[in-house]
Design a protein around this motif. Sequence first.
Motif, PDB file in Angstrom:
ATOM      1  N   GLY A   1      15.952   8.071   5.130  1.00 42.22           N
ATOM      2  CA  GLY A   1      15.254   8.166   3.282  1.00 42.22           C
ATOM      3  C   GLY A   1      13.328   7.831   3.802  1.00 42.22           C
ATOM      4  N   LEU A   2      12.623   8.737   2.768  1.00 45.14           N
ATOM      5  CA  LEU A   2      10.912   8.385   2.661  1.00 45.14           C
ATOM      6  C   LEU A   2      10.553   8.219   1.289  1.00 45.14           C
ATOM      7  CD1 LEU A   2       8.663   8.098   4.038  1.00 45.14           C
ATOM      8  CD2 LEU A   2       8.572  10.404   4.284  1.00 45.14           C
ATOM      9  N   ASP A   3      10.961   7.442   0.900  1.00 38.86           N
ATOM     10  CA  ASP A   3      10.657   6.586  -0.767  1.00 38.86           C
ATOM     11  C   ASP A   3       8.800   7.351  -0.455  1.00 38.86           C
ATOM     12  OD1 ASP A   3      11.395   5.824  -3.333  1.00 38.86           O
ATOM     13  OD2 ASP A   3       9.242   5.061  -3.209  1.00 38.86           O
ATOM     14  N   ILE A   4       8.610   7.925  -1.489  1.00 42.34           N
ATOM     15  CA  ILE A   4       6.686   8.013  -2.246  1.00 42.34           C
ATOM     16  C   ILE A   4       6.057   6.867  -1.769  1.00 42.34           C
ATOM     17  CG2 ILE A   4       5.493  10.207  -2.354  1.00 42.34           C
ATOM     18  CD1 ILE A   4       6.995  10.914  -0.512  1.00 42.34           C
ATOM     19  N   VAL A   5       6.682   6.522  -3.005  1.00 45.29           N
ATOM     20  CA  VAL A   5       5.877   5.305  -3.737  1.00 45.29           C
ATOM     21  C   VAL A   5       6.395   3.688  -2.961  1.00 45.29           C
ATOM     22  CG1 VAL A   5       5.889   3.060  -5.734  1.00 45.29           C
ATOM     23  CG2 VAL A   5       6.138   6.258  -5.738  1.00 45.29           C
ATOM     24  N   GLY A   6       7.095   4.164  -2.016  1.00 48.33           N
ATOM     25  CA  GLY A   6       7.526   2.557  -0.973  1.00 48.33           C
ATOM     26  C   GLY A   6       5.918   3.140   0.290  1.00 48.33           C
ATOM     27  N   LEU A   7       6.028   4.292   0.591  1.00 51.43           N
ATOM     28  CA  LEU A   7       5.126   4.594   1.772  1.00 51.43           C
ATOM     29  C   LEU A   7       4.005   4.525   1.049  1.00 51.43           C
ATOM     30  CD1 LEU A   7       5.052   6.559   3.883  1.00 51.43           C
ATOM     31  CD2 LEU A   7       3.971   8.557   3.287  1.00 51.43           C
ATOM     32  N   ALA A   8       3.187   4.771   0.052  1.00 51.79           N
ATOM     33  CA  ALA A   8       2.075   4.885  -0.473  1.00 51.79           C
ATOM     34  C   ALA A   8       1.572   2.826  -0.517  1.00 51.79           C
ATOM     35  CB  ALA A   8       1.886   4.659  -1.981  1.00 51.79           C
ATOM     36  N   GLY A   9       3.375   2.376  -0.905  1.00 52.60           N
ATOM     37  CA  GLY A   9       3.058   1.475  -0.874  1.00 52.60           C
ATOM     38  C   GLY A   9       2.987   0.910   1.297  1.00 52.60           C
ATOM     39  N   GLU A  10       3.197   1.009   1.796  1.00 53.22           N
ATOM     40  CA  GLU A  10       2.746   1.037   3.340  1.00 53.22           C
ATOM     41  C   GLU A  10       1.473   1.138   3.597  1.00 53.22           C
ATOM     42  OE1 GLU A  10       4.957  -1.822   4.401  1.00 53.22           O
ATOM     43  OE2 GLU A  10       6.052  -0.835   6.026  1.00 53.22           O
ATOM     44  N   TRP A  11       1.349   1.655   3.314  1.00 52.87           N
ATOM     45  CA  TRP A  11      -0.033   2.750   3.939  1.00 52.87           C
ATOM     46  C   TRP A  11      -1.436   1.299   2.822  1.00 52.87           C
ATOM     47  CZ3 TRP A  11      -0.856   8.222   2.523  1.00 52.87           C
ATOM     48  CH2 TRP A  11       0.383   8.921   3.472  1.00 52.87           C
ATOM     49  N   LEU A  12      -1.129   0.996   1.862  1.00 56.04           N
ATOM     50  CA  LEU A  12      -1.818  -0.042   1.240  1.00 56.04           C
ATOM     51  C   LEU A  12      -1.641  -1.443   2.177  1.00 56.04           C
ATOM     52  CD1 LEU A  12      -2.692  -0.759  -2.050  1.00 56.04           C
ATOM     53  CD2 LEU A  12      -2.632  -2.510  -1.047  1.00 56.04           C
ATOM     54  N   THR A  13      -0.409  -1.476   2.124  1.00 53.49           N
ATOM     55  CA  THR A  13      -0.166  -3.039   2.770  1.00 53.49           C
ATOM     56  C   THR A  13      -1.178  -2.963   4.559  1.00 53.49           C
ATOM     57  OG1 THR A  13       1.969  -3.685   1.655  1.00 53.49           O
ATOM     58  CG2 THR A  13       1.705  -4.458   4.182  1.00 53.49           C
ATOM     59  N   SER A  14      -1.265  -1.844   4.587  1.00 55.93           N
ATOM     60  CA  SER A  14      -2.148  -1.707   6.434  1.00 55.93           C
ATOM     61  C   SER A  14      -3.549  -1.959   6.062  1.00 55.93           C
ATOM     62  CB  SER A  14      -1.504  -0.345   6.960  1.00 55.93           C
ATOM     63  OG  SER A  14      -0.682   0.612   6.806  1.00 55.93           O
ATOM     64  N   THR A  15      -3.696  -1.604   5.027  1.00 56.87           N
ATOM     65  CA  THR A  15      -5.076  -1.257   4.888  1.00 56.87           C
ATOM     66  C   THR A  15      -5.670  -2.779   4.049  1.00 56.87           C
ATOM     67  OG1 THR A  15      -4.789   1.138   4.189  1.00 56.87           O
ATOM     68  CG2 THR A  15      -6.692   0.015   3.095  1.00 56.87           C
ATOM     69  N   ALA A  16      -4.827  -3.461   3.386  1.00 54.23           N
ATOM     70  CA  ALA A  16      -5.461  -5.001   3.035  1.00 54.23           C
ATOM     71  C   ALA A  16      -4.799  -5.784   4.737  1.00 54.23           C
ATOM     72  CB  ALA A  16      -4.035  -4.861   2.067  1.00 54.23           C
ATOM     73  N   ASN A  17      -3.420  -5.988   5.761  1.00 54.73           N
ATOM     74  CA  ASN A  17      -3.921  -6.045   7.119  1.00 54.73           C
ATOM     75  C   ASN A  17      -4.258  -7.678   6.495  1.00 54.73           C
ATOM     76  OD1 ASN A  17      -4.053  -6.095   9.253  1.00 54.73           O
ATOM     77  ND2 ASN A  17      -5.986  -6.040   9.714  1.00 54.73           N
ATOM     78  N   THR A  18      -3.591  -7.673   5.798  1.00 53.76           N
ATOM     79  CA  THR A  18      -3.064  -9.740   6.165  1.00 53.76           C
ATOM     80  C   THR A  18      -1.866  -9.568   6.025  1.00 53.76           C
ATOM     81  OG1 THR A  18      -3.955 -11.270   4.768  1.00 53.76           O
ATOM     82  CG2 THR A  18      -2.899  -9.858   3.237  1.00 53.76           C
ATOM     83  N   ASN A  19      -1.800 -11.478   5.811  1.00 54.70           N
ATOM     84  CA  ASN A  19      -0.774 -12.228   6.533  1.00 54.70           C
ATOM     85  C   ASN A  19      -0.020 -12.947   5.208  1.00 54.70           C
ATOM     86  OD1 ASN A  19       0.622 -14.385   7.880  1.00 54.70           O
ATOM     87  ND2 ASN A  19      -0.785 -13.540   9.644  1.00 54.70           N
ATOM     88  N   MET A  20       1.773 -13.167   5.195  1.00 62.34           N
ATOM     89  CA  MET A  20       2.265 -14.149   4.299  1.00 62.34           C
ATOM     90  C   MET A  20       1.906 -15.454   4.250  1.00 62.34           C
ATOM     91  SD  MET A  20       3.183 -11.506   2.192  1.00 62.34           S
ATOM     92  CE  MET A  20       4.279 -12.635   1.096  1.00 62.34           C
ATOM     93  N   PHE A  21       1.119 -15.978   5.736  1.00 62.75           N
ATOM     94  CA  PHE A  21       1.704 -17.625   5.385  1.00 62.75           C
ATOM     95  C   PHE A  21       0.982 -18.048   4.291  1.00 62.75           C
ATOM     96  CE2 PHE A  21      -0.466 -17.025   9.910  1.00 62.75           C
ATOM     97  CZ  PHE A  21      -2.127 -17.071   8.834  1.00 62.75           C
ATOM     98  N   THR A  22       0.234 -18.375   3.186  1.00 65.01           N
ATOM     99  CA  THR A  22      -0.532 -18.895   2.808  1.00 65.01           C
ATOM    100  C   THR A  22      -1.626 -18.131   1.753  1.00 65.01           C
ATOM    101  OG1 THR A  22      -3.472 -18.765   3.661  1.00 65.01           O
ATOM    102  CG2 THR A  22      -2.035 -20.456   4.281  1.00 65.01           C
TER     103      THR A  22
END
Lengths: 581, 581
Positions: A181-202
């Motif tokens: 499946g390809l969830d459109i909102v989830g996909l939008a979330g991934e596009w934003l995540t990669s644009t933010a390009n950060t890291n969960m450690f702190t």
Amino acid sequence: MAASAPSTGGEPDPNNSTNLRPPGSSYDAWCGVAHGCTRKLGMKICGFLQKNNSLESSFRERSAKTLLDHQETRFRHTETDFSNLYARDLLPAKNGEEATMQFLLEVVDILTNYIRKTFDRSTKVLDFHHPHQLLEGMEGFNLELSDQPESLEQILVDCRDTLKYGVRTGHPRFFNQLSTGLDIVGLAGEWLTSTANTNMFTYEIAPVFVLMEQLTLRKMMDIVGWRDDEGDGIFSPGGAISNMYSVMVARYKYFPEVKTKGMCAAPRLVLFTSEHSHYSFKKASAALGFGTDNVILLNTDDKGRVIAADLEAKVIAAKQKGYVPIYVNATAGTTVYGAFDPINEIADICEKYNIWLHVDGAWGGSLLMSRKHRHKLSGVERANSVTWNPHKMMGVPLQCSAILVRERGLLEGCNSMCAGYLFQPDKQYDVTYDTGDKAIQCGRHVDIFKFWLMWKAKGTIGFEQHIDKCLDLAAYLYNKIKNRDGYKMVYDAEPQHTNVCFWFFPPSLRGLPDGKDKRERLHKVAPKIKAMMMESGSTMVGYQPQGDKVNFFRMVISNHAATRSDIDFLTDEIERLGQDL
Amino acid sequence: MAASAPSTGGEPDPNNSTNLRPPGSSYDAWCGVAHGCTRKLGMKICGFLQKNNSLESSFRERSAKTLLDHQETRFRHTETDFSNLYARDLLPAKNGEEATMQFLLEVVDILTNYIRKTFDRSTKVLDFHHPHQLLEGMEGFNLELSDQPESLEQILVDCRDTLKYGVRTGHPRFFNQLSTGLDIVGLAGEWLTSTANTNMFTYEIAPVFVLMEQLTLRKMMDIVGWRDDEGDGIFSPGGAISNMYSVMVARYKYFPEVKTKGMCAAPRLVLFTSEHSHYSFKKASAALGFGTDNVILLNTDDKGRVIAADLEAKVIAAKQKGYVPIYVNATAGTTVYGAFDPINEIADICEKYNIWLHVDGAWGGSLLMSRKHRHKLSGVERANSVTWNPHKMMGVPLQCSAILVRERGLLEGCNSMCAGYLFQPDKQYDVTYDTGDKAIQCGRHVDIFKFWLMWKAKGTIGFEQHIDKCLDLAAYLYNKIKNRDGYKMVYDAEPQHTNVCFWFFPPSLRGLPDGKDKRERLHKVAPKIKAMMMESGSTMVGYQPQGDKVNFFRMVISNHAATRSDIDFLTDEIERLGQDL
């Protein structure tokens, strides 16, 4: 310099024209500034922009209150010649903004067309080529890397071709994996995540994502049924790693000295899991130093569910040999059958013998969100840890897997190493939000945002509806084929999850007497049909042997685009392709 | 039905209008079909589309030959009211295409504006809030999840706010982490990756990505200096996991029986790594059952480089105690100092005592791509395994880390469990391309595409230029501050990598005599300045203590947007904020 506002740091940097732009300005406003300030450079850039007639900004009135602050430029997608543009012409290059925006919009054009086609049943699921064909190079598509840069036009061609020769995992007729499946909102979330390009450690560099993770994990733990003062967790790079975490934490609970002294500080430890459980338990045992021989496989009934009495017998036998049983996995939704082990019965035994109970709900954990189906995980609140992969049954884009641990502090205790360069104790904020030291990873991808955003967009009830619908479709398939000519169910009962396991007998096999010859021929049927499906690109479904059972099809449904007509298509296709085998 | 083309599976599915569309059609063409076929449903949809006046398709002539096949719809971004639209209205919903495209284009609008601002020095690096502030809810931004769905308008607001309260890791003045910067081509690669939404475990569902991984790993191994008949590898979820792989593979090489029998089958194994090395070696030792006590730390010189003689002495001492040294890590680019251990000297000792040599080049491995700087890893070709994270010094978006292993077959031997449902031996293609069983993961995120695409777009020389530029900037900073009032270098030499480690002494400390009081006060300076930087949002840089050294700043540069003016800005900012401490 003012203490509360960033400054441009003295002289404008000749390498970066955006240095000149005041905050929050539109391009029009900025051009005005550039004109007004008589800077030669500003004029030149502004002239360039006007000449290219490509940065028309439009301001819109927005109804949502919070949008009022955000007057933004809307870039218009215009015809651009990318054949003389290169990566070096994109931001942060001088004057790189226009090329950057046009390049990204062109990429988005490719992606939106791909998305449109993904949901279009008249397109193929895949355009199959053998490895050697792709390696030899398709027309215009060369996988080899070179020393010199290629033009952005070629890069765009490469993007198209990468999608062309891939597999449309969101296609309504892609049933090959647990994650579809390809969830459109989830996909939008991934596009934003990669644009933010950060890291969960702190918290320092991912404040919003760290809090989203905390809140979402809490919600999941509430759904599992843990008390407010219980529960901890982390998102990991997949179910296998989540399961590995559970084994590590169990070991730390009973033998914390293993962290410093190694496995030689512990007696011989044994783990128990179903013969139908996921292979990640063996992978974890090999990796963590238990050894695969110390994973004791439990017998199952004909529906693939662990027989609790077999567990108790094997625990007693292990103890008699002097081994120490520390861990039992109960699977909620096995990979092939979709079976749910009887958690309450297993929990009774774990309590009696003081053994860690893990529930591997990578596949079936999502059923907790369905009022109709959550009874299948009855007793899950008694588990010491739970794996739950939203990237499977909940349709969240890959990767999104959570490991939940009931007792607080164990994840941290087990894994923390207190690296001074990341987890400084003397930060200005509450450093208990720096959760990275719980992980076996250092850098950790942001897997939470797409999931959080989907949850916002669908609500808990949206996930429930999705899950119920997929299980209904599985029941539809089961009822359709259970008595149909040429089909035989691998086990004879309603599907427990969306897994429907069956053999298809081509007409040539139907009259044969049972025996070795028939079995051997049947074993070859599923691979042959699957190969033809892939060559034609019409649909994809999995197959495998299991124990002494020859190859059978495993249908699974997690795709929110699938409908009854797609189920019908699959059986038609199997019958069509299998007709003359 | 034709054998070579997918069919629509009988009756059109009333739940999905796209069922009706012929392949490759534009919307205009498709409306024609709908009109012509007199289907009531088709007419209705067509009417809807025309009424909304929003699906104008434009066909373009493309110059690239391979584009000729791709006549695609270009969606025009129009004003859309999202306040009454919900996730359920998006694809695969009936008539969901227009809403889907407008929603995605609106998201892209948010993202492109964010990207533009990221490179704009007049914007803040971050808009800092404490955890309790964000948890209490900012205006219009509520992190809590609810049972009911929220409108797409709210979802778009949430996207904006998530970015607003985050950290711009691509900002030219973000120096806080080893991974910084926002590469546009890499970002496009990530957007495509998430749209493809597939999994690396089999060629079957990731044919192009699996081949890209193979070719890119080969290229990296060539650069390391391994022969054509040597080398294997995999991309993992980060450097810590890559380092963990190296320890697992080393153990498997010397004691393969540990896989089945556990650590009790081996003697007491010890590992060696620098006191300056990354904490992931301790994490791996704890997880894999070695125990952190069996990680023997090596002394370093004043520049943070392992003293080879200390390694040999400790190997001999360990052997005398009956321990078995199996693994030495040499770090190429330590986390804090950026130090390069002397690989050749260490390799000599490893060869002499038959010990596995790993090179942790998570941070410094990329210098292999620079003709000017690769000498710092001299001897790397003698390593048995190498960690190399393109997501650090090469600017590839997170996550992208490779573990390279010189001897073929070890990764597979160490980790394979041959799961029947994924790795069927009777597939129609060459199943040696199903590389998933090398991994400790089952599902594995596609980390390769963005990297492959960047390599295509920049060429090998593009990476080299980037690396050389960042090291030049580090030298610029070093030369600027080494004799400047108020600064003291943590070690007195040119930076080995882009790490520049220094103390800043506020004027009030400069006259004080050396001693405990001065040290204690100095220890508090970096945290205070960092806190003020974050509150003002002007820039971010890391600090930490190391050994007996009190808190100092660690400047690192990997951001391709950074220039000398940004370095100047950083020192100005430190001096401004530290003036009155």
